[in-house]
Design an enzyme around this catalytic site. Sequence first.
Site, PDB file in Angstrom:
ATOM      1  N   ASN A   1       0.870  -1.180   0.000  1.00  0.00           N
ATOM      2  CA  ASN A   1       0.000   0.000   0.000  1.00  0.00           C
ATOM      3  C   ASN A   1       0.904   1.227   0.000  1.00  0.00           C
ATOM      4  O   ASN A   1       1.320   1.697   1.052  1.00  0.00           O
ATOM      5  CB  ASN A   1      -0.913  -0.025   1.233  1.00  0.00           C
ATOM      6  CG  ASN A   1      -1.871   1.141   1.278  1.00  0.00           C
ATOM      7  OD1 ASN A   1      -1.732   2.111   0.544  1.00  0.00           O
ATOM      8  ND2 ASN A   1      -2.853   1.052   2.160  1.00  0.00           N
ATOM      9  N   ASP A   2       1.201   1.742  -1.190  1.00  0.00           N
ATOM     10  CA  ASP A   2       2.162   2.841  -1.283  1.00  0.00           C
ATOM     11  C   ASP A   2       1.676   4.117  -0.602  1.00  0.00           C
ATOM     12  O   ASP A   2       2.469   5.030  -0.350  1.00  0.00           O
ATOM     13  CB  ASP A   2       2.482   3.137  -2.757  1.00  0.00           C
ATOM     14  CG  ASP A   2       3.388   2.086  -3.375  1.00  0.00           C
ATOM     15  OD1 ASP A   2       3.799   1.168  -2.635  1.00  0.00           O
ATOM     16  OD2 ASP A   2       3.675   2.165  -4.570  1.00  0.00           O
ATOM     17  N   CYS A   3       0.397   4.206  -0.325  1.00  0.00           N
ATOM     18  CA  CYS A   3      -0.129   5.390   0.370  1.00  0.00           C
ATOM     19  C   CYS A   3      -0.025   5.262   1.885  1.00  0.00           C
ATOM     20  O   CYS A   3      -0.285   6.224   2.607  1.00  0.00           O
ATOM     21  CB  CYS A   3      -1.583   5.629  -0.026  1.00  0.00           C
ATOM     22  SG  CYS A   3      -1.785   6.057  -1.756  1.00  0.00           S
TER      23      CYS A   3
ATOM     24  N   PHE B   1       5.796  11.925  -0.880  1.00  0.00           N
ATOM     25  CA  PHE B   1       6.457  11.146   0.167  1.00  0.00           C
ATOM     26  C   PHE B   1       7.440  10.156  -0.435  1.00  0.00           C
ATOM     27  O   PHE B   1       8.360   9.687   0.224  1.00  0.00           O
ATOM     28  CB  PHE B   1       5.423  10.391   1.016  1.00  0.00           C
ATOM     29  CG  PHE B   1       4.974   9.087   0.414  1.00  0.00           C
ATOM     30  CD1 PHE B   1       5.601   7.900   0.746  1.00  0.00           C
ATOM     31  CD2 PHE B   1       3.917   9.051  -0.487  1.00  0.00           C
ATOM     32  CE1 PHE B   1       5.193   6.696   0.189  1.00  0.00           C
ATOM     33  CE2 PHE B   1       3.511   7.852  -1.049  1.00  0.00           C
ATOM     34  CZ  PHE B   1       4.150   6.671  -0.701  1.00  0.00           C
TER      35      PHE B   1
END
Length: 220
Positions: free
Chosen positions: A108-110, A124
Site C-alpha cells: 500500500n504505497d499510500c 512522500f
Amino acid sequence: DRARERIIDIASTQFPDGGCYHQYQPLTKKGNLDIGSGFNDDPLWLIAAVSAYLKETGDFSILNEMVDFDNQKEKAAPLYEHLRRSVEYTATHLGPHKLPLIGRADWNDCLNLNCFSTEPGESFQTFGPSEGPNAESVFIAGMFVRYGKDYVEICRHRGLEDEAKLAENAIAEMEKTVLDAGWDGEWFLRAYDATSQKVGSHECEEGQIFIEPQGFCVLA
C-alpha cells in the site's frame, strides 16, 4: 524467455545489502531513484517471481546466472545470492515488535508512516528518509513467512541444508511474532506507525481493518 529476462533485469538493480529501487527503467535497465527507494516489501517480490518461474519452467539454471548488483558488473553474483540477500534484508530490518520495518511504504504505497512534509503536494516517495526505527508492517511479515517457505525449498533443491534451516528458524520466529504482535483479536493488524501506535486495529477511530494482511497472513 521474456519472464527470465525480466527477472534478471530487475534483480540487476538490487542493492548489495538486499534492498531495492522501487522502480526501474526497462529501456536503460537502470534503477530509478526519481520515484524513491526503501519500500521494504520490494526485496521479497523477487523471491515470489523467481519461485513462480521455477515452478512453471523447471529452469533451475537461472539461479546460477551471474547478475549485477546496482547494475555494477564488478559486484555480480549468482541470482541465488540475490534471493539470499532479500531474505537477510527483511530478517535484519526489524522494529520494536520484531516485525519488519516498513521503510517508505509497502504494498500500500499510500500507507506512509515514516516520511512527513509540511509542503503541500510534496511526494512522500522522494521526500525525507525512507527508514524509521519504529514503523513496522504486518503485511511484510506475512510475505516473509509465505515466500520464505519458497526460499527454503530452493535452498534444499540446491543441497544447502544449513541455509534452509537458518531460513526456517527465521520464518518460525516471524510467524510467532505475527501471532503475538500482529493479531488484534479478530483480525490481523496492518502496521505500527512511527510512534509504535497500532494501524488497522479495533482500537483505531478509523481504518480499523485492512485487507492486505488478512490475505497474506492466511496464505502464509
